[in-house]
Design a protein around this motif. Structure first.
Motif, PDB file in Angstrom:
ATOM      1  N   ASP A 100       1.923  -7.170  12.851  1.00  0.00           N
ATOM      2  CA  ASP A 100       2.704  -8.297  12.699  1.00  0.00           C
ATOM      3  C   ASP A 100       4.047  -7.959  12.895  1.00  0.00           C
ATOM      4  O   ASP A 100       4.440  -7.211  11.994  1.00  0.00           O
ATOM      5  CB  ASP A 100       2.437  -9.153  11.575  1.00  0.00           C
ATOM      6  CG  ASP A 100       3.057 -10.568  11.394  1.00  0.00           C
ATOM      7  OD1 ASP A 100       4.256 -10.469  11.550  1.00  0.00           O
ATOM      8  OD2 ASP A 100       2.354 -11.502  10.980  1.00  0.00           O
TER       9      ASP A 100
ATOM     10  N   GLN B 274      -2.882  -8.720  12.172  1.00  0.00           N
ATOM     11  CA  GLN B 274      -2.315  -8.944  10.932  1.00  0.00           C
ATOM     12  C   GLN B 274      -1.347  -7.290  10.737  1.00  0.00           C
ATOM     13  O   GLN B 274      -0.423  -7.160  10.091  1.00  0.00           O
ATOM     14  CB  GLN B 274      -3.407  -9.010   9.774  1.00  0.00           C
ATOM     15  CG  GLN B 274      -4.147 -10.443   9.971  1.00  0.00           C
ATOM     16  CD  GLN B 274      -5.226 -10.416   8.953  1.00  0.00           C
ATOM     17  OE1 GLN B 274      -5.882  -9.397   8.356  1.00  0.00           O
ATOM     18  NE2 GLN B 274      -5.898 -11.581   8.950  1.00  0.00           N
TER      19      GLN B 274
ATOM     20  N   ASN C 162       4.359   0.649   5.345  1.00  0.00           N
ATOM     21  CA  ASN C 162       5.087  -0.065   6.683  1.00  0.00           C
ATOM     22  C   ASN C 162       4.128   0.279   7.827  1.00  0.00           C
ATOM     23  O   ASN C 162       4.044   1.176   8.320  1.00  0.00           O
ATOM     24  CB  ASN C 162       6.414   0.435   6.627  1.00  0.00           C
ATOM     25  CG  ASN C 162       7.225  -0.396   7.685  1.00  0.00           C
ATOM     26  OD1 ASN C 162       7.969   0.124   8.374  1.00  0.00           O
ATOM     27  ND2 ASN C 162       7.061  -1.807   7.792  1.00  0.00           N
TER      28      ASN C 162
ATOM     29  N   ASP D  24       9.464  -5.849   6.417  1.00  0.00           N
ATOM     30  CA  ASP D  24       8.954  -4.845   5.222  1.00  0.00           C
ATOM     31  C   ASP D  24      10.045  -3.480   5.634  1.00  0.00           C
ATOM     32  O   ASP D  24      10.297  -2.848   4.502  1.00  0.00           O
ATOM     33  CB  ASP D  24       7.575  -4.435   5.432  1.00  0.00           C
ATOM     34  CG  ASP D  24       6.650  -5.359   5.113  1.00  0.00           C
ATOM     35  OD1 ASP D  24       7.197  -6.358   4.451  1.00  0.00           O
ATOM     36  OD2 ASP D  24       5.615  -5.280   5.319  1.00  0.00           O
TER      37      ASP D  24
ATOM     38  N   GLU E 186       7.077  -9.769  12.948  1.00  0.00           N
ATOM     39  CA  GLU E 186       7.991 -10.086  11.902  1.00  0.00           C
ATOM     40  C   GLU E 186       7.900  -9.377  10.503  1.00  0.00           C
ATOM     41  O   GLU E 186       8.808  -9.386   9.722  1.00  0.00           O
ATOM     42  CB  GLU E 186       8.196 -11.752  11.916  1.00  0.00           C
ATOM     43  CG  GLU E 186       8.631 -12.284  12.969  1.00  0.00           C
ATOM     44  CD  GLU E 186      10.273 -12.038  13.169  1.00  0.00           C
ATOM     45  OE1 GLU E 186      10.857 -12.105  12.343  1.00  0.00           O
ATOM     46  OE2 GLU E 186      10.384 -11.724  14.357  1.00  0.00           O
ATOM     47  N   LYS E 187       6.636  -9.361  10.071  1.00  0.00           N
ATOM     48  CA  LYS E 187       6.308  -8.849   8.621  1.00  0.00           C
ATOM     49  C   LYS E 187       6.759  -7.433   8.562  1.00  0.00           C
ATOM     50  O   LYS E 187       7.343  -7.052   7.594  1.00  0.00           O
ATOM     51  CB  LYS E 187       4.768  -9.019   8.582  1.00  0.00           C
ATOM     52  CG  LYS E 187       4.394  -8.474   6.937  1.00  0.00           C
ATOM     53  CD  LYS E 187       3.072  -8.679   6.812  1.00  0.00           C
ATOM     54  CE  LYS E 187       2.702  -8.343   5.156  1.00  0.00           C
ATOM     55  NZ  LYS E 187       3.479  -7.026   4.603  1.00  0.00           N
ATOM     56  N   ASN E 188       6.475  -6.782   9.720  1.00  0.00           N
ATOM     57  CA  ASN E 188       6.481  -5.117   9.730  1.00  0.00           C
ATOM     58  C   ASN E 188       8.083  -4.896   9.718  1.00  0.00           C
ATOM     59  O   ASN E 188       8.233  -4.067   9.021  1.00  0.00           O
ATOM     60  CB  ASN E 188       5.845  -4.538  10.647  1.00  0.00           C
ATOM     61  CG  ASN E 188       4.147  -4.765  10.513  1.00  0.00           C
ATOM     62  OD1 ASN E 188       3.859  -5.074   9.554  1.00  0.00           O
ATOM     63  ND2 ASN E 188       3.452  -4.401  11.673  1.00  0.00           N
TER      64      ASN E 188
END
Length: 424
Positions: A404, A401, A208, A411, A406-408
């Motif tokens: 990020d 990247q 993460n 996750d 939202e992604k992190n």
């Protein structure tokens, strides 16, 4: 879903809600907590020597919990903290428990409490740095006489460079025990996974990435706006951060670029004001001062003291080059900040750095104890001028990247959901 965070010290909002007077050193957690609280029912606990009973307070979409500890120093193991943590678990009834960092003994107390209360499978430990490993890198090629030297300040505190390294190793014993008992860890580099699996081959490793503070998403470095031949270093108060390497590199750079300057977020120990400031000098600073005088760099080094988020961002933007000369790191946020802004970067090849930056394509990576290579690569950037943007633009794309938001956060929530189902 209820998620309980356990931190060493409170974030700024907790101080406002709870009124605890304690040093805040976790500003990088602010962004994560603000994004996460919109997705889960978040509780943030921290230890407090001032408290005698567990206390809770409601913030903005988050509940803060102050947990009393008996030991004033956070680097001492507190036998009674374990029972306090069990009480917090009973009060919150969390679906997932997340303890940040392994560097202090309270992490072992959390793991012991989770094992006693049958919650170890729903408890995850984030790896930040690892003091058990850092202890071996602490002295970072400092001469033996300096390691054993004492200033007045060191004598009063009964701790010099060698003593500080031993203190890291002592804390590391609790860290290793906590990792051996943990069922889940969160990391983000080959280095932290290797270390976690070395101590506990059976631990479940969850990847993460982290997120940065807002200012570093909102600004961009421009060559035209930077101060030419200006280098920024974000910290250097302890030997393994490599300030002595940077001084040696600066001496080499000055031969070709007499106007070169280094700005660093440390207090000015070279020109102390008054006897009180002089007595604050520790043995590492004593050595740094000798190096600065030896190379005649008094006019080339500028001390910035402690900076807030926006002031830090401003320093990256002003710099011609950012240098991170550490002897050991995991995934340094300072490197991420420089990459996200697009500041030209020279960084030592240590720990998890190679998981963050691609040599030559996104910046320059060098052997950590080869200070002359700092000078070589910083000089390259100086000579590139505006052409450096070709490299830094790639670094920005990569950083966007890695960090990020939202992604992190997504996750992280997925990790919580996964471990929360194990105990059900």
């Amino acid at each position: 879903m209820k998620v309980l965070w356990i931190c060493n010290v409170p974030i700024p909002e907790a101080k406002e809600v709870m009124g605890d007077e304690t040093q805040v050193r976790v500003s990088w957690l602010v962004g994560i907590s603000e994004a996460l609280r919109k997705k889960v029912d978040l509780y943030i606990a921290y230890t407090s020597f001032e408290r005698t009973e567990i206390a809770a307070g409601k913030g903005n979409q988050v509940t803060f919990i102050a947990v009393p500890r008996n030991k004033k120093a956070v680097n001492q193991f507190d036998e009674q903290l374990e029972e306090q943590m069990i009480k917090v678990y009973e009060m919150v009834q969390p679906d997932a428990i997340h303890v940040f960092g392994t560097e202090f003994p309270h992490t072992l107390s959390v793991i012991n409490a989770s094992r006693k209360s049958g919650r170890n499978a729903s408890t995850v430990v984030s790896i930040q740095g690892l003091v058990s490993i850092y202890a071996g890198h602490y002295t970072a090629n400092i001469p033996e006489w300096v390691q054993h030297f004492y200033t007045v300040r060191d004598l009063i505190r009964h701790c010099n460079i060698r003593g500080a390294a031993k203190e890291f190793a002592a804390r590391g014993k609790y860290e290793i025990e906590a990792l051996k008992k943990a069922e889940h860890v969160i990391g983000r580099t080959d280095w932290d996974e290797a270390c976690a699996k070395m101590f506990n081959p059976d631990v479940a490793y969850h990847f993460n990435n982290e997120i940065l503070r807002d200012s570093f998403y909102e600004n961009e470095w421009q060559y035209e706006s930077c101060e030419k031949y200006r280098i920024f270093m974000s910290q250097g108060g302890v030997p393994y951060k490599g300030f002595h390497y940077m001084i040696e590199a600066l001496a080499v750079l000055k031969r070709q670029y007499p106007m070169v300057s280094l700005y660093i977020t440390e207090r000015d120990f070279v020109n102390p004001r008054g006897i009180k400031e002089k007595l604050r000098l520790n043995s590492y600073q004593y050595y740094l001062k000798k190096l600065i005088n030896r190379y005649g760099l008094q006019e080339n080094i500028h001390f910035l003291g402690t900076l807030d988020e926006k002031q830090m961002c401003e320093q990256y933007l002003k710099a011609n080059v950012f240098v991170l000369p550490s002897a050991i790191e995991n995934s340094p946020n300072s490197l991420g900040e420089a990459m996200m802004l697009g500041t030209p970067t020279v960084v030592s090849d240590v720990g998890g750095v190679k998981n963050m930056i691609d040599h030559e394509k996104e910046g320059y990576v060098y052997q950590h104890d080869a200070s002359y290579m700092i000078a070589y690569y910083a000089g390259r950037f100086f000579e590139m001028g505006a052409e450096a943007k070709k490299i830094t633009d790639q670094a920005r794309r990569h950083a966007s990247q890695i960090f990020d938001i939202e992604k992190n956060i997504g996750d992280l929530v997925a990790i919580y959901e996964k471990i929360s189902r194990i105990d059900r």
